[in-house]
Design an enzyme around this catalytic site. Structure first.
Site, mmCIF file in Angstrom:
data_model
loop_
_atom_site.group_PDB
_atom_site.id
_atom_site.type_symbol
_atom_site.label_atom_id
_atom_site.label_comp_id
_atom_site.label_asym_id
_atom_site.label_seq_id
_atom_site.Cartn_x
_atom_site.Cartn_y
_atom_site.Cartn_z
ATOM 1 N N SER A 77 0.822 -1.195 0.000
ATOM 2 C CA SER A 77 0.000 0.000 0.000
ATOM 3 C C SER A 77 0.869 1.263 0.000
ATOM 4 O O SER A 77 1.713 1.422 -0.880
ATOM 5 C CB SER A 77 -0.957 -0.052 1.196
ATOM 6 O OG SER A 77 -1.948 0.924 1.096
ATOM 7 N N ASP A 111 -7.808 -5.944 -6.008
ATOM 8 C CA ASP A 111 -7.720 -4.657 -5.308
ATOM 9 C C ASP A 111 -8.140 -3.526 -6.242
ATOM 10 O O ASP A 111 -7.842 -3.553 -7.438
ATOM 11 C CB ASP A 111 -6.265 -4.452 -4.851
ATOM 12 C CG ASP A 111 -6.052 -3.164 -4.083
ATOM 13 O OD1 ASP A 111 -7.030 -2.648 -3.501
ATOM 14 O OD2 ASP A 111 -4.898 -2.683 -4.037
ATOM 15 N N HIS A 115 -6.137 -6.219 -1.832
ATOM 16 C CA HIS A 115 -5.070 -5.293 -1.433
ATOM 17 C C HIS A 115 -4.073 -5.993 -0.518
ATOM 18 O O HIS A 115 -2.876 -5.735 -0.586
ATOM 19 C CB HIS A 115 -5.729 -4.120 -0.701
ATOM 20 C CG HIS A 115 -4.832 -2.950 -0.444
ATOM 21 N ND1 HIS A 115 -4.261 -2.210 -1.450
ATOM 22 C CD2 HIS A 115 -4.426 -2.373 0.717
ATOM 23 C CE1 HIS A 115 -3.552 -1.225 -0.924
ATOM 24 N NE2 HIS A 115 -3.629 -1.305 0.393
#
Lengths: 91, 421
Positions: B146, B338, B397
């Protein structure tokens, strides 16, 4: 009460942002430096996203300062002369 | 005496350390938790894991993704057979300050570069105290996901700039990262509108509105790249996030997994609350030596401050160029369900990144990746020399949460297999 300005902003948004960022704003200099796309975006942001303008801030304060309780009984405390001001406490 | 964290029953058969890095003059205190390898800690490599946010605790990675245990609804640990400490010692570090159990009595950092200096000093002192993890030439890797797509290139560059360091940096792994916003912001509309391998989740008029606002958004990011001034980078962030992310968020879908709705809690996964509740128990805080009495998985003040410092849109991918040109192996992987740091955008930035073998990389064909643990085709890989991009099938994610066996296959193959998949 304007729905576009629910927080009643009474300053130019760039001045307001400078205040929030803690910066001195030389508006004449800034206007030369920023391209029109950026300046237009600032102008729109003031109207489209006033809450975000109001929350401009870059410093971080301790969230729960009263909740910090320093402990002393660590197994190791490591320092290194080459790295001043730093130490590692290990359990 | 602080209790031994082993009493918590989280991988009780491996040696583990918790503690703080203190930056005394700035009153900053970084919490870490280390688990030795379940295999051979004297020889196995070491991985530093960093969650992103910005402002989210790496203990999310520990308990939700790749650590030795998750936490059940009864607030008891549940062992994870696919933990990344299966064949590596793993350090989880809460950073920047005021995230997780890390804290500052005064103020904290709000940009990636400042955070990097603290992480380098943490590693120096950590390996001073535990030379057994490096003195036989063991490898050391940094992995994260991320917003760590911002952190990791900068942190790795900071490490490589210290020639006299007491540890080796062997490779970095970036999962579902935000690294090159100018390229990646092109791909929110395709991902949401049916071109990312899943059906469109937005009505056509919303897709059109995203397309219409893209040119302006990219222009603002370009201004940010050129000047790197807060005055350019902040409006780019506000404008682009509202134009490209908000339409998806308004649907109520999970931004981390396009197949799911966002269920309860800020991060769309109700089990994250169990982790918060677990870590807020007194006996847990005593066992790990936590000096913060209240744990939150994400500090949204930090998130806001990075955003308003202009950090979000800055061109930290240039550090990836420098790292590759110094021959540091880099794996960029992306779970393909994601939305927020989607595989389309990650593939695109790796394809256009300038570095010494960029043409050769771009011309490589994508091939299937078969995960060693499951022996199934689990993704698609593109690689040249020491740079690899991997699309992980069916991962969101947080790839180790969604496909734990394949995630462990990936990391083991990368760190034990000569940086190829």
């Amino acid at each position: 009460i304007s729905l576009q300005r629910p927080l009643g902003l009474d300053k130019d948004v760039l001045l307001q942002a400078a205040e929030k960022f803690g910066l001195d704003l030389d508006l004449d200099h800034l206007l030369k430096e920023l391209d029109s796309n950026v300046l237009d975006a600032w102008a729109q942001i003031e109207h489209l996203y006033p809450n975000q303008v109001m929350s401009l801030e870059t410093s971080t304060k301790p969230k729960f300062p009263e909740a910090i309780k320093t402990k002393k009984d660590w197994d190791f405390v490591v320092k290194n002369d080459a790295i001043e001001n730093y130490q590692l406490r290990v359990n | 005496k602080i209790k031994d964290p082993k009493i918590l029953g989280i991988d009780p058969n491996v040696t583990q350390y918790t503690g703080y890095l203190d930056v005394e003059d700035e009153d900053k205190h970084f919490f870490f938790w280390t688990f030795e390898s379940r295999n051979d800690p004297a020889k196995d490599p070491v991985i530093l894991w960093l969650n992103g946010g910005p402002g989210c605790s790496s203990l999310t990675g520990l308990f939700f993704e790749l650590g030795p245990s998750s936490i059940g609804p009864d607030l008891k640990p549940i062992g994870n057979p696919y933990s990344w400490n299966s064949n590596a010692t793993v350090i989880f570090l809460d950073q920047p300050v005021n995230v997780g159990f890390s804290y500052s009595g005064s103020s904290g950092v709000s940009n990636t570069v400042a955070a990097g200096k603290d992480v380098y000093n943490f590693l120096e002192l950590f390996f001073d105290q535990f030379p057994e993890y490096v003195n036989k030439g063991q490898d050391f890797h940094i992995a994260g996901e991320s917003y760590a797509g911002h952190y990791i290139p900068v942190f790795a560059s900071e490490i490589l700039s210290h020639k006299d360091r007491n540890f080796n940096l062997t490779s970095v792994l970036i999962g579902n990262g935000l690294t090159d916003p100018l390229t990646q912001y092109n791909y929110y509309e395709p991902m949401a509108c049916g071109e990312g391998g899943e059906p469109s989740v937005l009505p056509s008029e919303e897709c059109s509105a995203m397309e219409d606002s893209l040119e302006r958004c990219l222009g603002l990011i370009e201004s940010c790249y050129d000047s790197q001034s807060v005055w350019s980078c902040v409006p780019a962030t506000i404008y682009c996030n509202n134009a490209q992310l908000a339409p998806y968020q308004r649907t109520g879908r999970n931004v981390y997994d396009i197949r799911k709705d966002c269920e309860g809690g800020n991060l769309c996964y109700p089990t994250l609350q169990d982790i918060d509740d677990y870590l807020n128990q007194d006996y847990v805080k005593e066992a790990v030596g936590a000096e913060v009495d209240h744990y939150e998985s994400c500090n949204f003040d930090i998130n806001r401050n990075f955003l308003f410092a202009g950090d979000w849109m800055k061109p930290y991918h240039t550090a990836v160029t420098d790292l590759l040109n110094q021959d540091l192996p880099i794996l960029v992987y992306a779970g393909d369900k994601d939305f927020i740091c989607n595989w389309l955008g990650n593939k695109a930035w790796t394809d256009v990144l300038p570095w010494k073998y960029d043409e050769e990389f771009a011309s490589q064909k994508v091939r299937n990746w078969t995960a060693s643990i499951t022996d199934e085709v689990a993704g698609e890989v593109k690689s040249y020399k020491h740079f690899t991009y991997l699309r992980v099938f069916n991962g969101g994610h947080m790839v180790p949460f969604d496909v734990p066996e394949n995630a462990l296959s990936m990391v083991n193959e990368w760190i034990h297999g000569g940086f190829s998949l």
